[in-house]
Scaffold this motif. Structure first.
Motif, PDB file in Angstrom:
ATOM      1  N   GLU A 134      19.475   5.156  34.757  1.00  0.00           N
ATOM      2  CA  GLU A 134      20.008   6.113  33.792  1.00  0.00           C
ATOM      3  C   GLU A 134      21.533   6.145  33.849  1.00  0.00           C
ATOM      4  O   GLU A 134      22.126   5.969  34.911  1.00  0.00           O
ATOM      5  CB  GLU A 134      19.456   7.517  34.070  1.00  0.00           C
ATOM      6  CG  GLU A 134      17.951   7.636  33.880  1.00  0.00           C
ATOM      7  CD  GLU A 134      17.452   9.058  34.067  1.00  0.00           C
ATOM      8  OE1 GLU A 134      18.281   9.931  34.412  1.00  0.00           O
ATOM      9  OE2 GLU A 134      16.251   9.290  33.861  1.00  0.00           O
ATOM     10  N   ARG A 170      24.412   1.351  27.995  1.00  0.00           N
ATOM     11  CA  ARG A 170      23.051   1.553  27.465  1.00  0.00           C
ATOM     12  C   ARG A 170      22.418   0.218  27.074  1.00  0.00           C
ATOM     13  O   ARG A 170      21.211   0.020  27.247  1.00  0.00           O
ATOM     14  CB  ARG A 170      23.097   2.518  26.277  1.00  0.00           C
ATOM     15  CG  ARG A 170      23.515   3.932  26.669  1.00  0.00           C
ATOM     16  CD  ARG A 170      23.468   4.889  25.486  1.00  0.00           C
ATOM     17  NE  ARG A 170      23.836   6.241  25.902  1.00  0.00           N
ATOM     18  CZ  ARG A 170      25.056   6.761  25.759  1.00  0.00           C
ATOM     19  NH1 ARG A 170      26.015   6.050  25.180  1.00  0.00           N
ATOM     20  NH2 ARG A 170      25.305   7.983  26.177  1.00  0.00           N
ATOM     21  N   GLU A 202      16.537   2.327  26.245  1.00  0.00           N
ATOM     22  CA  GLU A 202      16.160   3.736  26.333  1.00  0.00           C
ATOM     23  C   GLU A 202      15.264   4.150  25.165  1.00  0.00           C
ATOM     24  O   GLU A 202      14.448   5.060  25.300  1.00  0.00           O
ATOM     25  CB  GLU A 202      17.420   4.600  26.345  1.00  0.00           C
ATOM     26  CG  GLU A 202      18.288   4.415  27.576  1.00  0.00           C
ATOM     27  CD  GLU A 202      19.592   5.164  27.474  1.00  0.00           C
ATOM     28  OE1 GLU A 202      20.004   5.783  28.471  1.00  0.00           O
ATOM     29  OE2 GLU A 202      20.217   5.136  26.392  1.00  0.00           O
ATOM     30  N   THR A 203      15.421   3.479  24.016  1.00  0.00           N
ATOM     31  CA  THR A 203      14.686   3.896  22.820  1.00  0.00           C
ATOM     32  C   THR A 203      13.722   2.842  22.288  1.00  0.00           C
ATOM     33  O   THR A 203      12.868   3.168  21.454  1.00  0.00           O
ATOM     34  CB  THR A 203      15.670   4.259  21.690  1.00  0.00           C
ATOM     35  OG1 THR A 203      16.521   3.123  21.422  1.00  0.00           O
ATOM     36  CG2 THR A 203      16.554   5.433  22.104  1.00  0.00           C
TER      37      THR A 203
END
Length: 377
Positions: free
Chosen positions: A49, A268, A280-281
Motif C-alpha cells: 500500500e 500506484r 489497486e483497482t
C-alpha cells in the motif's frame, strides 16, 4: 481504563511516527543541502500500500514549491508502460513476443552482418536485438532502409540475441508496433488500457495534460554550479502531431521516455507490477506475463522486458524496477515483489554524479526512505 490505555498507546504511536517522519525528512533536507537539488518528489509503498508521499524543493526555481501532485516526464521508466502494453496485446493474441519485427514494422529489420537471424519483439523489449542508437532514435527513418542510406550503422557487430546494448530506438519501434496492432494511436492506447484502468493521471501527449501541473525540469552544470531550464522536456509537437503518420510517427510521443506522471501515481502503477499485473483497482496483465517482464533475459545486465533486477541500489536487497534520466531529470522506481515494498524517487534537476551505477541523489534518497520507513527494526 482499557479505553484510556488504548488511547495512550495510539498517542504514543502517532508521536513516534511524527518523530520518525521529522527525522527522515531532515535527512532528505540535509542531502539537498549537501548536493545541488532543484526538487524531489517521493512515494513509498509498504505491505502493498502507498503509505507516504512528499515533495521537497522547487517546481519552478525560486517561484513555486514542488507538490506531490505535480507531474514529471519520467524518462526511461516509460519503457515499462510500452512493454506492459505489448503484454496486453500478447494476451489478446494480436502479437507474439517471438514475432519477426520485419513483418511487424513493414520494412526489413535485419542486422546486415547476420541477415538470416530473425530479430524478434522480445529482443526489442530486452535490448538484445543488436540494434543501436548510433543513427539516432527520434525517427524510425534511422533504421528504415528506404529512408536512411546509412541504415546498416544502426546495428552492432554481434548477432541478434547474443549481446546486450541499451537501445532507445528499439522502444520507439515498439511503440509503432503497439499502434499498428492495437488500431489505436500509441498515446491513446496507453491512456485507455494502462492508466485509466488503474485510475492514474498522466500520459505521453503533453497537449492532453494540465500544463500547470508540470514540474519544470533543469540541467545542473557542475562547472558553473547553475541550473538551466529544459523547456524541450514538454515540447507540445503540435505541428508534428497534425501531420501524424499512423504506425510510423510514433517517436513523436517517445514510447522510450515520454510518460508524464506524478510520483504517487507512478507508485500506484508500481503496485500493479509488484502484484504481478493486478493494481489497486484492476488487473491489466496476467500474472504469467507480469512475471515474464520481471525475468532477466540478459544475464550480464539482469534485464527482462523493461524491468531489471539489481542489488546495488539498496545493498543486500534484490529489487526490480527501472531508472530514468533525460533533460536533467533523474528518476527511479524499484520494488520487492515478495516483501511488497517499493520506492519512487523523481528529481526535476540535481547533481548528475553517479555512484554504484545510480545517480547519487536518487540512490541516497531511496536508501533514506528504505531505512526510515521500510526496513525492519
Amino acid at each position: 481504563m482499557k479505553k484510556m490505555l488504548l488511547t495512550s498507546l495510539l498517542c504514543i504511536a502517532v508521536a513516534a511516527a511524527g518523530l520518525c517522519q521529522d527525522r527522515f525528512q531532515s535527512r532528505i533536507e540535509a542531502l539537498m543541502d549537501a548536493r545541488p537539488v532543484m526538487g524531489l518528489s517521493v512515494a513509498v509503498v509498504k505491505d502493498g500500500e502507498l503509505v507516504y508521499q512528499k515533495a521537497f524543493g522547487w517546481k519552478e526555481e525560486g517561484v513555486e514549491q514542488l507538490e506531490s501532485s505535480d507531474i514529471f516526464r519520467i524518462a526511461s521508466i516509460s519503457k515499462s508502460f510500452s512493454a506492459t502494453s505489448v503484454m496486453q496485446l500478447v494476451e489478446s493474441k494480436a502479437l507474439g513476443l517471438d514475432d519477426d519485427v520485419s513483418g511487424l514494422m513493414g520494412f526489413e529489420v535485419r542486422n546486415p552482418k547476420f541477415p538470416d537471424r530473425v530479430i524478434t519483439l522480445r529482443m526489442l523489449l530486452s535490448h538484445t536485438s543488436s540494434i543501436s542508437d548510433s543513427e539516432g532514435y527520434f525517427t524510425l527513418d534511422a533504421i528504415n532502409p528506404s529512408k536512411n542510406p546509412n541504415w546498416q550503422k544502426a546495428y552492432n557487430d554481434y548477432a541478434p540475441g547474443e549481446g546486450y546494448q541499451y537501445c532507445n530506438l528499439a522502444y520507439n519501434m515498439t511503440g509503432a508496433i503497439i499502434e499498428k496492432y492495437s488500431g489505436e494511436r500509441f498515446d491513446q492506447y496507453v491512456r485507455g488500457h494502462v492508466l485509466a484502468p488503474l485510475g492514474l493521471y498522466g500520459g505521453y501527449n503533453v497537449n492532453e495534460l494540465d500544463a500547470m501541473s508540470f514540474a519544470s525540469i533543469y540541467v545542473y552544470d557542475p562547472d558553473s554550479a547553475k541550473f538551466t531550464l529544459s523547456p524541450a522536456a514538454y515540447a507540445p509537437r503540435i505541428e508534428e502531431i497534425a501531420n501524424y503518420q499512423f504506425g510510423y510517427s510514433t517517436p513523436i510521443f517517445s514510447p522510450t521516455g515520454g510518460m508524464k506522471i506524478s510520483a504517487p501515481d507512478l507508485a500506484r502503477y508500481m503496485i500493479m507490477h509488484m502484484n504481478y499485473g493486478k493494481g489497486e483497482t484492476a488487473r491489466i496483465i496476467s500474472k504469467k506475463n507480469a512475471q515474464t517482464m520481471q525475468t532477466p533475459i540478459s544475464p550480464e545486465e539482469s534485464y527482462g522486458l523493461a524491468l531489471w533486477k539489481t542489488d546495488k541500489l539498496i545493498a543486500g536487497r534484490e529489487l526490480v524496477g527501472h531508472t530514468g534520466s533525460a533533460y536533467g531529470l533523474f528518476s527511479a522506481m524499484f520494488f520487492d515483489p515478495k516483501e511488497k515494498f517499493g520506492v519512487v524517487v523523481i528529481s526535476n534537476g540535481c547533481d548528475p554524479t553517479y555512484e554504484n551505477g545510480f545517480n547519487a541523489v536518487i540512490r541516497q534518497t531511496v536508501n533514506i526512505l528504505y531505512e526510515e520507513l521500510i526496513k525492519p527494526n
